[in-house]
Design a protein around this motif. Structure first.
Motif, mmCIF file in Angstrom:
data_model
loop_
_atom_site.group_PDB
_atom_site.id
_atom_site.type_symbol
_atom_site.label_atom_id
_atom_site.label_comp_id
_atom_site.label_asym_id
_atom_site.label_seq_id
_atom_site.Cartn_x
_atom_site.Cartn_y
_atom_site.Cartn_z
ATOM 1 N N GLY A 181 20.662 -3.312 -88.500
ATOM 2 C CA GLY A 181 20.986 -1.959 -88.075
ATOM 3 C C GLY A 181 20.496 -0.918 -89.055
ATOM 4 O O GLY A 181 19.988 0.136 -88.660
ATOM 5 N N ILE A 182 20.626 -1.223 -90.331
ATOM 6 C CA ILE A 182 20.152 -0.292 -91.356
ATOM 7 C C ILE A 182 18.637 -0.189 -91.317
ATOM 8 O O ILE A 182 18.075 0.908 -91.424
ATOM 9 C CB ILE A 182 20.661 -0.730 -92.744
ATOM 10 N N ILE A 183 17.947 -1.308 -91.149
ATOM 11 C CA ILE A 183 16.482 -1.300 -91.064
ATOM 12 C C ILE A 183 16.028 -0.545 -89.827
ATOM 13 O O ILE A 183 15.085 0.258 -89.885
ATOM 14 C CB ILE A 183 15.934 -2.740 -91.090
ATOM 15 N N TYR A 184 16.699 -0.770 -88.691
ATOM 16 C CA TYR A 184 16.343 -0.072 -87.458
ATOM 17 C C TYR A 184 16.531 1.438 -87.612
ATOM 18 O O TYR A 184 15.667 2.218 -87.230
ATOM 19 C CB TYR A 184 17.188 -0.603 -86.295
ATOM 20 N N LEU A 185 17.650 1.830 -88.196
ATOM 21 C CA LEU A 185 17.920 3.254 -88.391
ATOM 22 C C LEU A 185 16.902 3.889 -89.338
ATOM 23 O O LEU A 185 16.429 5.000 -89.083
ATOM 24 C CB LEU A 185 19.333 3.467 -88.923
ATOM 25 N N SER A 186 16.542 3.183 -90.393
ATOM 26 C CA SER A 186 15.564 3.746 -91.322
ATOM 27 C C SER A 186 14.186 3.855 -90.672
ATOM 28 O O SER A 186 13.461 4.831 -90.909
ATOM 29 C CB SER A 186 15.486 2.907 -92.599
ATOM 30 N N MET A 187 13.816 2.910 -89.816
ATOM 31 C CA MET A 187 12.537 2.997 -89.110
ATOM 32 C C MET A 187 12.531 4.161 -88.130
ATOM 33 O O MET A 187 11.520 4.869 -87.996
ATOM 34 C CB MET A 187 12.244 1.684 -88.381
ATOM 35 N N VAL A 188 13.642 4.399 -87.456
ATOM 36 C CA VAL A 188 13.730 5.521 -86.524
ATOM 37 C C VAL A 188 13.667 6.846 -87.275
ATOM 38 O O VAL A 188 13.011 7.790 -86.826
ATOM 39 C CB VAL A 188 15.016 5.406 -85.666
ATOM 40 N N ILE A 189 14.305 6.912 -88.426
ATOM 41 C CA ILE A 189 14.249 8.139 -89.222
ATOM 42 C C ILE A 189 12.831 8.408 -89.702
ATOM 43 O O ILE A 189 12.371 9.558 -89.668
ATOM 44 C CB ILE A 189 15.249 8.061 -90.393
ATOM 45 N N VAL A 190 12.123 7.373 -90.121
ATOM 46 C CA VAL A 190 10.724 7.551 -90.539
ATOM 47 C C VAL A 190 9.884 8.028 -89.356
ATOM 48 O O VAL A 190 9.037 8.926 -89.504
ATOM 49 C CB VAL A 190 10.168 6.241 -91.138
ATOM 50 N N LEU A 191 10.110 7.465 -88.176
ATOM 51 C CA LEU A 191 9.374 7.898 -86.986
ATOM 52 C C LEU A 191 9.684 9.356 -86.652
ATOM 53 O O LEU A 191 8.781 10.122 -86.301
ATOM 54 C CB LEU A 191 9.701 7.001 -85.797
ATOM 55 N N LEU A 192 10.928 9.763 -86.785
ATOM 56 C CA LEU A 192 11.286 11.159 -86.541
ATOM 57 C C LEU A 192 10.610 12.090 -87.545
ATOM 58 O O LEU A 192 10.145 13.170 -87.176
ATOM 59 C CB LEU A 192 12.801 11.340 -86.603
ATOM 60 N N LEU A 193 10.544 11.682 -88.796
ATOM 61 C CA LEU A 193 9.870 12.501 -89.805
ATOM 62 C C LEU A 193 8.378 12.619 -89.526
ATOM 63 O O LEU A 193 7.783 13.683 -89.719
ATOM 64 C CB LEU A 193 10.113 11.925 -91.200
ATOM 65 N N ILE A 194 7.759 11.542 -89.054
ATOM 66 C CA ILE A 194 6.347 11.590 -88.681
ATOM 67 C C ILE A 194 6.144 12.542 -87.507
ATOM 68 O O ILE A 194 5.186 13.329 -87.491
ATOM 69 C CB ILE A 194 5.827 10.179 -88.354
#
Length: 65
Positions: A32-45
């Motif tokens: 869950g933490i990895i998924y959330l961090s990947m989504v946050i990186v995608l949002l920043l991109i």
């Protein structure tokens, strides 16, 4: 091409936010933490793409009054 990139970044941001809201991960596990961090990186991109490709607003020249 710049307008296409702007529209694509904006639509990717909206879709990513939709999936983040509807499928919020449980933060109890590392997945869950990895998924959330990947989504946050995608949002920043996506935000970076929107900022870089935003349409230029027409600016009025300053008058010499």
């Amino acid at each position: 091409m710049r307008n296409f990139s702007f529209i694509f970044s904006l639509s990717a941001f909206i879709v990513t936010m939709y999936f983040l809201i509807t499928d919020f991960p449980t933060l109890d596990s590392s997945e869950g933490i990895i998924y959330l961090s990947m989504v946050i990186v995608l949002l920043l991109i996506c935000i970076t793409g929107v900022i870089i490709n935003r349409p230029a607003l027409p600016r009025r020249p300053y008058s010499m009054r």
